[in-house]
Design a protein around this motif. Structure first.
Motif, PDB file in Angstrom:
ATOM      1  N   VAL A 158       0.840  -1.202   0.000  1.00 46.52           N
ATOM      2  CA  VAL A 158       0.000   0.000   0.000  1.00 46.52           C
ATOM      3  C   VAL A 158       0.872   1.247   0.000  1.00 46.52           C
ATOM      4  N   ASP A 159       0.345   2.304  -0.589  1.00 43.98           N
ATOM      5  CA  ASP A 159       1.046   3.577  -0.670  1.00 43.98           C
ATOM      6  C   ASP A 159       0.874   4.357   0.633  1.00 43.98           C
ATOM      7  N   ALA A 160       1.972   4.861   1.183  1.00 42.85           N
ATOM      8  CA  ALA A 160       1.894   5.682   2.390  1.00 42.85           C
ATOM      9  C   ALA A 160       1.083   6.950   2.153  1.00 42.85           C
ATOM     10  N   ASP A 161       1.022   7.413   0.903  1.00 43.71           N
ATOM     11  CA  ASP A 161       0.184   8.581   0.603  1.00 43.71           C
ATOM     12  C   ASP A 161      -1.296   8.248   0.764  1.00 43.71           C
ATOM     13  N   ASP A 162      -1.697   7.045   0.396  1.00 44.01           N
ATOM     14  CA  ASP A 162      -3.078   6.634   0.618  1.00 44.01           C
ATOM     15  C   ASP A 162      -3.382   6.543   2.113  1.00 44.01           C
ATOM     16  N   ILE A 163      -2.428   6.020   2.872  1.00 42.93           N
ATOM     17  CA  ILE A 163      -2.620   5.942   4.325  1.00 42.93           C
ATOM     18  C   ILE A 163      -2.815   7.335   4.900  1.00 42.93           C
ATOM     19  N   ALA A 164      -1.968   8.265   4.481  1.00 43.36           N
ATOM     20  CA  ALA A 164      -2.065   9.633   4.991  1.00 43.36           C
ATOM     21  C   ALA A 164      -3.385  10.278   4.606  1.00 43.36           C
ATOM     22  N   ASP A 165      -3.846  10.047   3.380  1.00 42.66           N
ATOM     23  CA  ASP A 165      -5.125  10.626   2.954  1.00 42.66           C
ATOM     24  C   ASP A 165      -6.274  10.120   3.819  1.00 42.66           C
ATOM     25  N   VAL A 166      -6.266   8.823   4.121  1.00 38.81           N
ATOM     26  CA  VAL A 166      -7.318   8.262   4.976  1.00 38.81           C
ATOM     27  C   VAL A 166      -7.217   8.829   6.389  1.00 38.81           C
ATOM     28  N   ALA A 167      -6.015   8.902   6.924  1.00 38.64           N
ATOM     29  CA  ALA A 167      -5.836   9.423   8.282  1.00 38.64           C
ATOM     30  C   ALA A 167      -6.313  10.858   8.387  1.00 38.64           C
ATOM     31  N   VAL A 168      -5.979  11.676   7.404  1.00 40.11           N
ATOM     32  CA  VAL A 168      -6.385  13.083   7.434  1.00 40.11           C
ATOM     33  C   VAL A 168      -7.904  13.208   7.340  1.00 40.11           C
ATOM     34  N   ALA A 169      -8.510  12.390   6.492  1.00 37.99           N
ATOM     35  CA  ALA A 169      -9.971  12.414   6.416  1.00 37.99           C
ATOM     36  C   ALA A 169     -10.588  12.073   7.763  1.00 37.99           C
ATOM     37  N   ALA A 170     -10.047  11.054   8.420  1.00 40.99           N
ATOM     38  CA  ALA A 170     -10.597  10.641   9.714  1.00 40.99           C
ATOM     39  C   ALA A 170     -10.354  11.685  10.795  1.00 40.99           C
ATOM     40  N   LEU A 171      -9.263  12.418  10.687  1.00 38.35           N
ATOM     41  CA  LEU A 171      -8.955  13.450  11.674  1.00 38.35           C
ATOM     42  C   LEU A 171      -9.793  14.709  11.491  1.00 38.35           C
ATOM     43  N   THR A 172     -10.196  15.001  10.273  1.00 36.87           N
ATOM     44  CA  THR A 172     -10.806  16.300   9.984  1.00 36.87           C
ATOM     45  C   THR A 172     -12.253  16.249   9.553  1.00 36.87           C
ATOM     46  N   GLU A 173     -12.795  15.056   9.316  1.00 40.37           N
ATOM     47  CA  GLU A 173     -14.171  14.965   8.826  1.00 40.37           C
ATOM     48  C   GLU A 173     -15.018  14.082   9.738  1.00 40.37           C
ATOM     49  N   ASP A 174     -16.316  14.303   9.698  1.00 38.57           N
ATOM     50  CA  ASP A 174     -17.250  13.394  10.353  1.00 38.57           C
ATOM     51  C   ASP A 174     -17.430  12.150   9.486  1.00 38.57           C
ATOM     52  N   GLY A 175     -17.945  11.103  10.080  1.00 40.94           N
ATOM     53  CA  GLY A 175     -18.296   9.911   9.331  1.00 40.94           C
ATOM     54  C   GLY A 175     -17.292   8.788   9.405  1.00 40.94           C
ATOM     55  N   HIS A 176     -16.176   8.989  10.099  1.00 42.91           N
ATOM     56  CA  HIS A 176     -15.152   7.946  10.186  1.00 42.91           C
ATOM     57  C   HIS A 176     -15.012   7.360  11.593  1.00 42.91           C
ATOM     58  N   THR A 177     -15.689   7.951  12.558  1.00 38.03           N
ATOM     59  CA  THR A 177     -15.582   7.458  13.933  1.00 38.03           C
ATOM     60  C   THR A 177     -16.117   6.033  14.032  1.00 38.03           C
ATOM     61  N   GLY A 178     -15.357   5.181  14.707  1.00 36.91           N
ATOM     62  CA  GLY A 178     -15.760   3.798  14.897  1.00 36.91           C
ATOM     63  C   GLY A 178     -15.455   2.886  13.729  1.00 36.91           C
ATOM     64  N   GLU A 179     -14.755   3.401  12.724  1.00 36.26           N
ATOM     65  CA  GLU A 179     -14.418   2.593  11.551  1.00 36.26           C
ATOM     66  C   GLU A 179     -13.034   1.961  11.701  1.00 36.26           C
ATOM     67  N   ILE A 180     -12.917   0.734  11.184  1.00 34.28           N
ATOM     68  CA  ILE A 180     -11.627   0.056  11.064  1.00 34.28           C
ATOM     69  C   ILE A 180     -11.366  -0.106   9.576  1.00 34.28           C
ATOM     70  N   TYR A 181     -10.423   0.672   9.068  1.00 33.10           N
ATOM     71  CA  TYR A 181     -10.107   0.642   7.649  1.00 33.10           C
ATOM     72  C   TYR A 181      -8.869  -0.222   7.416  1.00 33.10           C
ATOM     73  N   GLU A 182      -9.027  -1.289   6.661  1.00 33.56           N
ATOM     74  CA  GLU A 182      -7.882  -2.101   6.259  1.00 33.56           C
ATOM     75  C   GLU A 182      -7.386  -1.568   4.921  1.00 33.56           C
ATOM     76  N   LEU A 183      -6.183  -1.001   4.928  1.00 32.05           N
ATOM     77  CA  LEU A 183      -5.673  -0.308   3.764  1.00 32.05           C
ATOM     78  C   LEU A 183      -4.638  -1.161   3.038  1.00 32.05           C
ATOM     79  N   THR A 184      -4.908  -1.411   1.758  1.00 29.16           N
ATOM     80  CA  THR A 184      -3.993  -2.153   0.896  1.00 29.16           C
ATOM     81  C   THR A 184      -3.972  -1.473  -0.464  1.00 29.16           C
ATOM     82  N   GLY A 185      -3.057  -1.934  -1.297  1.00 28.90           N
ATOM     83  CA  GLY A 185      -3.093  -1.552  -2.690  1.00 28.90           C
ATOM     84  C   GLY A 185      -4.146  -2.357  -3.428  1.00 28.90           C
TER      85      GLY A 185
END
Length: 278
Positions: A158-185
């Motif tokens: 997986v791309d670290a840029d994709d990980i960062a994009d998901v993390a930033v979304a979860a930090l700054t937006e509603d709708g991600h609380t309580g989610e477990i995201y398995e990130l792969t390519g």
């Protein structure tokens, strides 16, 4: 999504690492006040020195929790539990934790965060693309031969840029609380196939071979790698690469509504920036 934290201070732990650096850059680009959590920061943060934690947490409302060197090391659950308590006491309301896909020890730490009382999101990541060009293995790839104690087991890198994009979304937006995201390519490759694609797209031959774990440890020691890092890498390679993580997941699509980046695109970009040149 509704932006909820643009005016609140976010602490990015391991903020100079592969994902932390990218998370901090993206948050700053969005106008989110960021405190980089590292031992060399103006306000230092050190996982091994809890006296640094109160100042680092002062005024913080959201945290990107990336534990160094890895959540699989002894003592990680105790550190994470102590940090979560300190964070909650300091007023932290939201936490995104970087976890390892298929790691029982990491999932034990996830459980600690989930029970802490904060709004939480778990980001379980596969092996990073960037381990091939931003870590110790970059030198082996540049030299034309990577040898690891892993056979023909595929991994959906997986791309670290994709990980960062998901993390930033979860930090700054509603709708991600309580989610477990398995990130792969988007697809799985063996290490041999990954080196084959690097060879194909760069025009530089990079071989791959499997070695015994004991030989791997000796080789790392000869290259000056610290004992604790050797032990961690040997454990991860001999434990996680048994097929449990071989299948890609839809975490990037689920979190961001787009497909994850492909390994071949990463190779082209990395090569263009001078990766793998001696």
């Amino acid at each position: 999504m509704t932006n909820t934290t643009n005016h609140e201070l976010t602490l990015v732990l391991n903020g100079t690492g592969k994902t932390g650096r990218r998370v901090a850059e993206r948050l700053t680009g969005r106008g989110v006040p960021v405190r980089v959590g590292s031992r060399s920061a103006d306000i230092p943060f050190d996982w091994t020195d809890q006296t640094t934690w109160p100042a680092a947490l002062d005024g913080v409302r959201a945290v990107y929790l990336a534990y160094a060197p890895d959540l699989a090391v002894p003592g990680a659950p105790e550190d994470v539990a102590a940090f979560c308590k300190a964070a909650v006491d300091a007023g932290v309301r939201r936490m995104v934790v970087l976890s390892g896909r298929g790691e029982k020890e990491a999932q034990d730490c996830e459980d600690i965060v989930r029970a802490s009382g904060v709004e939480w999101t778990v980001v379980r990541a596969a092996w990073f693309f960037q381990n091939f060009n931003e870590s110790d293995f970059a030198a082996y790839v540049s030299a034309g031969h990577l040898a690891l104690p892993v056979g023909e087991v595929p991994e959906p890198f997986v791309d670290a840029d994709d990980i960062a994009d998901v993390a930033v979304a979860a930090l700054t937006e509603d709708g991600h609380t309580g989610e477990i995201y398995e990130l792969t390519g988007p697809r799985s490759l063996t290490f041999a196939e990954a080196m084959g694609e690097i060879s194909e797209l760069t025009g530089r031959q990079v071989a791959y071979s499997t070695m015994h774990p004991d030989e791997f440890a000796v080789a790392l020691a000869e290259d000056g790698v610290p004992d604790e890092v050797i032990g961690l890498l040997t454990y991860l390679f001999t434990t996680l690469f048994d097929g449990r993580n071989a299948t890609p997941s839809d975490g990037v699509r689920k979190a961001l509504g787009r497909e994850p980046r492909d390994f071949r695109d990463f190779i082209r970009e990395a090569a263009a920036t001078g990766a793998w040149t001696l």
